[in-house]
Design a protein around this motif. Sequence first.
Motif, mmCIF file in Angstrom:
data_model
loop_
_atom_site.group_PDB
_atom_site.id
_atom_site.type_symbol
_atom_site.label_atom_id
_atom_site.label_comp_id
_atom_site.label_asym_id
_atom_site.label_seq_id
_atom_site.Cartn_x
_atom_site.Cartn_y
_atom_site.Cartn_z
ATOM 1 N N ASP A 388 -0.062 8.689 1.503
ATOM 2 C CA ASP A 388 1.449 8.162 1.424
ATOM 3 C C ASP A 388 1.359 7.302 0.322
ATOM 4 O OD1 ASP A 388 2.707 9.382 3.482
ATOM 5 O OD2 ASP A 388 2.005 7.866 4.814
ATOM 6 N N GLY A 389 0.185 7.472 -0.774
ATOM 7 C CA GLY A 389 0.147 6.535 -1.806
ATOM 8 C C GLY A 389 -0.334 5.081 -1.579
ATOM 9 N N GLY A 390 -0.806 5.146 -0.379
ATOM 10 C CA GLY A 390 -1.479 3.723 0.050
ATOM 11 C C GLY A 390 -3.036 3.714 -0.212
ATOM 12 N N PRO A 400 -16.585 -7.977 9.459
ATOM 13 C CA PRO A 400 -15.667 -6.928 8.898
ATOM 14 C C PRO A 400 -14.375 -7.029 8.667
ATOM 15 C CG PRO A 400 -16.217 -6.465 11.264
ATOM 16 C CD PRO A 400 -16.947 -7.786 10.887
ATOM 17 N N VAL A 401 -14.051 -7.036 7.579
ATOM 18 C CA VAL A 401 -12.350 -6.902 7.589
ATOM 19 C C VAL A 401 -11.628 -5.623 6.639
ATOM 20 C CG1 VAL A 401 -10.484 -8.243 6.257
ATOM 21 C CG2 VAL A 401 -12.477 -9.401 6.943
ATOM 22 N N PHE A 402 -11.206 -5.076 7.213
ATOM 23 C CA PHE A 402 -10.551 -3.783 6.734
ATOM 24 C C PHE A 402 -9.092 -4.044 6.480
ATOM 25 C CE2 PHE A 402 -14.124 -1.975 9.169
ATOM 26 C CZ PHE A 402 -14.408 -0.987 8.365
ATOM 27 N N ALA A 403 -8.474 -3.476 5.232
ATOM 28 C CA ALA A 403 -7.287 -3.503 4.848
ATOM 29 C C ALA A 403 -6.659 -2.544 4.478
ATOM 30 C CB ALA A 403 -7.233 -4.745 3.724
ATOM 31 N N LEU A 404 -5.374 -2.378 4.909
ATOM 32 C CA LEU A 404 -4.569 -1.122 4.692
ATOM 33 C C LEU A 404 -3.506 -1.793 3.789
ATOM 34 C CD1 LEU A 404 -3.378 1.693 4.946
ATOM 35 C CD2 LEU A 404 -2.281 0.964 7.104
ATOM 36 N N PHE A 405 -3.543 -1.250 2.482
ATOM 37 C CA PHE A 405 -2.381 -1.422 1.349
ATOM 38 C C PHE A 405 -1.341 -0.342 1.469
ATOM 39 C CE2 PHE A 405 -6.229 -3.626 0.101
ATOM 40 C CZ PHE A 405 -5.811 -4.813 -0.393
ATOM 41 N N LEU A 406 -0.176 -0.918 1.413
ATOM 42 C CA LEU A 406 0.991 -0.101 1.613
ATOM 43 C C LEU A 406 2.222 -0.540 0.367
ATOM 44 C CD1 LEU A 406 1.502 0.351 5.356
ATOM 45 C CD2 LEU A 406 0.460 1.958 3.707
ATOM 46 N N SER A 407 2.838 0.320 0.084
ATOM 47 C CA SER A 407 3.934 0.135 -0.922
ATOM 48 C C SER A 407 5.052 -0.975 -0.063
ATOM 49 C CB SER A 407 4.638 1.015 -1.479
ATOM 50 O OG SER A 407 3.656 1.879 -2.445
ATOM 51 N N ARG A 408 5.598 -1.822 -0.729
ATOM 52 C CA ARG A 408 6.627 -2.924 0.106
ATOM 53 C C ARG A 408 7.784 -2.401 -0.160
ATOM 54 N NH1 ARG A 408 8.135 -8.282 -0.346
ATOM 55 N NH2 ARG A 408 6.928 -8.369 -2.159
#
Length: 424
Positions: A388-390, A400-408
């Motif tokens: 999805d482009g993220g 642990p820190v997991f991060a999901l980046f998405l278009s806003r």
Amino acid sequence: MRRRLISSTLAVVLIVIAVFGVSLVIVETRTISASAQESVDSEALRLVSIVDSRLLGGDRVNAKVLSEQVAKKRYARIEIPGRDTVEIGERPTGSVLRGRATGEEGETVTVEETRSSVTREVGRTLLIIGAVALLAVIAAALLAVRQANRLASPLTDLAETAERLGSGDPRPRHRRYAVPELDRVADVLDSSAERIARMLTAERRLAADASHQLRTPLTALSMRLEEISVTDDLDTVKEEAQIALTQVERLTDVVERLLTNARDPRTGSAVAFDLDEVVKQQIEEWRPAYRSAGRAIVCSGRPGMRAVATPGAVAQVLAALIENSLMHGGGTVALRTRVTGNQAVIEVTDEGPGVPADLGARIFERTISGRNSTGIGLAVARDLAEADGGRLELLQQQPPVFALFLSREARTRRSSEDAQRPVR
């Protein structure tokens, strides 16, 4: 095929040898006969010149004097007018070669030789030609066998390669045979092997992903059905049934998403959606599992954000991260939403020991796991995010820190960045 190649090559060679051999035999026979006749004629001329010189000198002409001038196995007859005929040697019988010459004194010299000498010479010549032809046939047979092996062996090898492909072994062999046509076939088979290998890999990957991704929703659905089976409260049954139907819809979405990624991982169905709803759904779904483990799951951060992605895919990514924290982490799991630039970010962290240092750079690789798990969850989660482009990243290893980046999605009205959403 070898037999056909050898037979055709030998047939061509035999035809060529027959044509040229017969021609050579005819030419050599005529040459030998002409040479023998020329030799007899030359000897007759030589004898007549000797007889002329002796007659002019007044010397005697007889067989004793001239016998040394006649070659062995030849017969000579000298006829001198007014004198007796002189004969030297034994007169041959049968077919003979005859040479005759007349001198200045009127004498006639006749030289004869049996044709058997010519026949013997022709026989020796034929023997030589036959030996050469036999050597040519043997050489042609050896070359035919070598050429047949050179052509048939690659074909046998290519047939074995095709059979291996048909039996499910798609490893390319990368063999070439210095024959352009055969090398072209080998190239096509290797390309087919690579395509089949990719297809088999995709099928195995789909099966593994489906098994992993469906396990948790099916477990949750089973728990809901068990709740329904043990309760008599109609309202509870309706509530649990509604939750179960929602989970069935999620299962359908998971299957469709996996099939879409199997066909083309770059294909997405991104839409604008409310990020809070997906986060809330995941927390409600996972809270019973965390409560059973004596742990808590909470969320905080900026409310009201809208992201552009596939809601089902985002839910699957969050589910993978939450499940990973449940299995490998410890303490309270926190989901936090924030904004960075034009991207919406969802962070998932816990109070556990974190990701081992040796696995940090490889945590998203398949089969890589800190414990005895499949190592597929995070790899599938990253694939879903990227479709999805993220992107999905490990921002910190301990804790642990997991991060999901998405278009806003841009909005005209924004909430305060400092607003918090406690969840109980």
